[in-house]
Design an enzyme around this catalytic site. Structure first.
Site, PDB file in Angstrom:
ATOM      1  CB  SER A  53      21.571  61.916  56.539  1.00 38.27           C
ATOM      2  OG  SER A  53      20.925  63.165  56.555  1.00 38.27           O
ATOM      3  CE1 TYR A 103      26.406  64.485  56.370  1.00 38.75           C
ATOM      4  CE2 TYR A 103      24.122  64.976  55.823  1.00 38.75           C
ATOM      5  CZ  TYR A 103      25.049  64.395  56.666  1.00 38.75           C
ATOM      6  OH  TYR A 103      24.628  63.724  57.789  1.00 38.75           O
TER       7      TYR A 103
HETATM    8  N1  LIG Z   1      23.819  65.796  63.559  1.00 36.77           N
HETATM    9  C1  LIG Z   1      22.935  65.686  62.576  1.00 36.77           C
HETATM   10  O1  LIG Z   1      22.124  66.617  62.326  1.00 36.77           O
HETATM   11  C2  LIG Z   1      22.871  64.427  61.754  1.00 36.77           C
HETATM   12  C3  LIG Z   1      21.719  64.205  60.972  1.00 36.77           C
HETATM   13  C4  LIG Z   1      21.672  63.057  60.183  1.00 36.77           C
HETATM   14  C5  LIG Z   1      22.721  62.163  60.178  1.00 36.77           C
HETATM   15  N2  LIG Z   1      23.829  62.407  60.949  1.00 36.77           N
HETATM   16  C6  LIG Z   1      24.923  61.441  60.863  1.00 36.77           C
HETATM   17  O2  LIG Z   1      25.176  60.912  62.158  1.00 36.77           O
HETATM   18  C7  LIG Z   1      26.552  60.534  62.270  1.00 36.77           C
HETATM   19  C8  LIG Z   1      27.143  61.116  63.548  1.00 36.77           C
HETATM   20  O3  LIG Z   1      27.066  62.535  63.456  1.00 36.77           O
HETATM   21  P1  LIG Z   1      27.119  63.522  64.726  1.00 36.77           P
HETATM   22  O4  LIG Z   1      25.968  64.425  64.586  1.00 36.77           O
HETATM   23  O5  LIG Z   1      27.299  62.741  65.967  1.00 36.77           O
HETATM   24  O6  LIG Z   1      28.423  64.348  64.365  1.00 36.77           O
HETATM   25  P2  LIG Z   1      29.660  64.769  65.280  1.00 36.77           P
HETATM   26  O7  LIG Z   1      29.224  65.091  66.656  1.00 36.77           O
HETATM   27  O8  LIG Z   1      30.388  65.803  64.484  1.00 36.77           O
HETATM   28  O9  LIG Z   1      30.514  63.422  65.321  1.00 36.77           O
HETATM   29  C9  LIG Z   1      31.163  62.947  64.168  1.00 36.77           C
HETATM   30  C10 LIG Z   1      32.101  61.838  64.577  1.00 36.77           C
HETATM   31  O10 LIG Z   1      32.814  61.416  63.390  1.00 36.77           O
HETATM   32  C11 LIG Z   1      34.189  61.321  63.737  1.00 36.77           C
HETATM   33  N3  LIG Z   1      35.100  61.617  62.632  1.00 36.77           N
HETATM   34  C12 LIG Z   1      35.069  62.649  61.756  1.00 36.77           C
HETATM   35  N4  LIG Z   1      36.159  62.622  60.972  1.00 36.77           N
HETATM   36  C13 LIG Z   1      36.908  61.551  61.385  1.00 36.77           C
HETATM   37  C14 LIG Z   1      38.143  61.008  60.976  1.00 36.77           C
HETATM   38  N5  LIG Z   1      38.861  61.548  59.982  1.00 36.77           N
HETATM   39  N6  LIG Z   1      38.598  59.915  61.620  1.00 36.77           N
HETATM   40  C15 LIG Z   1      37.905  59.362  62.636  1.00 36.77           C
HETATM   41  N7  LIG Z   1      36.725  59.830  63.069  1.00 36.77           N
HETATM   42  C16 LIG Z   1      36.238  60.921  62.443  1.00 36.77           C
HETATM   43  C17 LIG Z   1      34.404  62.404  64.779  1.00 36.77           C
HETATM   44  O11 LIG Z   1      35.594  62.066  65.465  1.00 36.77           O
HETATM   45  P3  LIG Z   1      36.273  63.011  66.542  1.00 36.77           P
HETATM   46  O12 LIG Z   1      35.505  62.691  67.782  1.00 36.77           O
HETATM   47  O13 LIG Z   1      37.661  62.563  66.548  1.00 36.77           O
HETATM   48  O14 LIG Z   1      36.067  64.414  66.053  1.00 36.77           O
HETATM   49  C18 LIG Z   1      33.144  62.305  65.612  1.00 36.77           C
HETATM   50  O15 LIG Z   1      33.289  61.345  66.613  1.00 36.77           O
HETATM   51  C19 LIG Z   1      27.231  61.038  60.994  1.00 36.77           C
HETATM   52  O16 LIG Z   1      27.378  59.976  60.073  1.00 36.77           O
HETATM   53  C20 LIG Z   1      26.247  62.056  60.456  1.00 36.77           C
HETATM   54  O17 LIG Z   1      26.335  62.228  59.061  1.00 36.77           O
HETATM   55  C21 LIG Z   1      23.918  63.507  61.738  1.00 36.77           C
END
Ligand SMILES: NC(=O)c1ccc[n+]([C@@H]2O[C@H](COP(=O)([O-])OP(=O)(O)OC[C@H]3O[C@@H](n4cnc5c(N)ncnc54)[C@H](OP(=O)(O)O)[C@@H]3O)[C@@H](O)[C@H]2O)c1
Length: 265
Positions: A135, A148
Site C-alpha cells: 500500500s 495498517y
Molecule cells: N482498497 C484499498 O484502498 C487498498 C489500498 C491499498 C492497498 N490495498 C490492499 O489490497 C489488497 C486487497 O484489498 P481490497 O481492497 O480488495 O480489500 P477487500 O475487498 O476487503 O478484500 C480483501 C480480501 O482479503 C480476504 N481476507 C480477509 N481476511 C481473510 C482471512 N482471514 N482469510 C482469508 N481471506 C481473508 C477477503 O476474503 P473474503 O472474500 O473471504 O472476505 C477478501 O477477499 C489488501 O492487501 C489491501 O491491503 C487496498
C-alpha cells in the site's frame, strides 16, 4: 513473464482488487487457485472467468488449518503467488482492540511470510514469481491507520529482504503498492474522509493493469498513482515536510475516525 498456462495462487480473490486481478490473470491465460473465505463468492467468480482449469479453496487464512488447505491444494505446480488478502480497521489506535491489531499484523504481514515459506520449494522448482500487495501506507505512515501502516511497512521490508535472500534462486519477488482503491475495504467513514481530503480512489481494474505491467517487467516494485509516488519519495528524504502537510489533515482524520468508532458501537 509469459502468463499463458502458468498456475497462480491468488489470496483475497473474492475481494474488490482480487476479483480484478483474477479477471486480468485469467484473461492472459493463467490458471488460478482462488482463495477467500466464502465458497459462494469464489464459485461465482470462477464462473465468470475466462479460460479453464481454475480451482478454488474456501479457507480462513488466519488459521493453521486454512493455510494447510491452501498449501495442499496448491501442490507442487505453482508458478506464482499473489499475496493480496488483507484487512484494514480504520480508527485511532486508542480506540482499537487487541484483536483488531493482531488481525491486521497477522493477515497483512505474517500470512504472506508463512505462505512464501510453505510454497517456496514449489516456486523455486519452477522459477516462479511472488507479488506482495502492499500500500502507499507502507511507505507513508498515516494517522487513523497506524496498525495498517505498520503492517504494510513490514510487508515492504519483508519483500526487500526476501528479494535479496532469493536473488540467486530464480524466484522473482515483487511489490505492488496501490493507493486508495474503491473496494469494500474502505468503510463509509473512510470514503467520506477521502472525499473531504480530496484523496483519489482508483477503480480495482487500474490496480490490475498495474499488476500486469509489473509481471510483464519481471522484477521490482510499483507504487501506483501521482502525487502518491512523489510524496513517497519526499517522505523518504524529507519526512518533516510530509509531517507538516499531514498535520493539516489531522483534525479531519480524527473526526472521521471517531465517527467510525461510534458507528461500530
Ligand atoms: N482498497 C484499498 O484502498 C487498498 C489500498 C491499498 C492497498 N490495498 C490492499 O489490497 C489488497 C486487497 O484489498 P481490497 O481492497 O480488495 O480489500 P477487500 O475487498 O476487503 O478484500 C480483501 C480480501 O482479503 C480476504 N481476507 C480477509 N481476511 C481473510 C482471512 N482471514 N482469510 C482469508 N481471506 C481473508 C477477503 O476474503 P473474503 O472474500 O473471504 O472476505 C477478501 O477477499 C489488501 O492487501 C489491501 O491491503 C487496498
Amino acid at each position: 513473464m509469459q502468463l499463458a498456462g502458468k498456475r497462480f495462487v491468488l489470496t483475497g480473490a473474492a475481494g474488490g482488487i482480487g476479483q480484478a486481478f483474477a479477471a486480468a490473470l485469467a484473461g492472459a491465460g493463467a490458471q488460478l487457485l482462488l482463495v477467500s473465505r466464502s465458497e459462494d463468492a469464489l464459485e461465482a467468480l470462477c464462473g465468470r472467468l475466462p479460460g479453464s482449469g481454475h480451482q478454488l479453496v474456501a479457507a480462513d487464512l488466519a488459521t493453521a488449518g486454512g493455510r494447510a488447505a491452501l498449501v495442499t491444494a496448491a501442490g507442487v505446480e505453482v508458478d506464482g503467488l499473489i499475496n493480496n488478502a488483507g484487512v484494514s480497521f480504520f480508527g485511532l489506535l486508542g480506540e482499537q482492540g487487541e484483536a483488531e491489531l493482531r488481525q491486521t499484523l497477522e493477515l497483512n504481514l505474517l500470512l504472506p511470510m508463512l505462505l512464501v515459506r510453505d510454497l517456496l520449494p514449489a516456486l523455486q522448482a519452477r522459477g516462479g514469481t511472488i507479488v506482495n500487495v502492499g500500500s502507499a501506507f507502507g511507505s507513508i505512515g498515516f494517522a487513523g491507520n497506524v496498525a495498517y501502516s505498520g503492517s504494510k511497512f513490514g510487508l515492504r521490508g519483508f519483500t526487500e529482504a526476501l528479494r535479496r535472500e532469493l536473488a540467486d534462486s530464480g524466484v522473482n519477488v515483487q511489490y505492488l503498492a496501490p493507493r486508495a482503491t474503491a473496494t469494500s475495504m474502505n468503510s463509509a467513514a473512510v470514503q467520506a474522509m477521502n472525499s473531504e481530503l480530496g484523496t483519489a480512489m482508483d477503480p480495482p481494474e487500474r490496480v490490475a493493469d498495474e499488476l500486469m505491467a509489473l509481471l510483464a517487467r519481471g522484477n521490482g516494485v510499483r507504487f501506483i498513482g501521482w502525487p502518491e509516488r512523489f510524496f513517497i519519495k519526499l517522505n523518504s528524504v524529507l519526512p518533516g515536510l510530509v509531517d507538516k502537510a499531514l498535520l493539516r489533515q489531522l483534525p479531519v482524520v480524527r473526526r472521521h475516525a471517531l465517527a467510525a468508532a461510534t458507528a461500530r458501537e
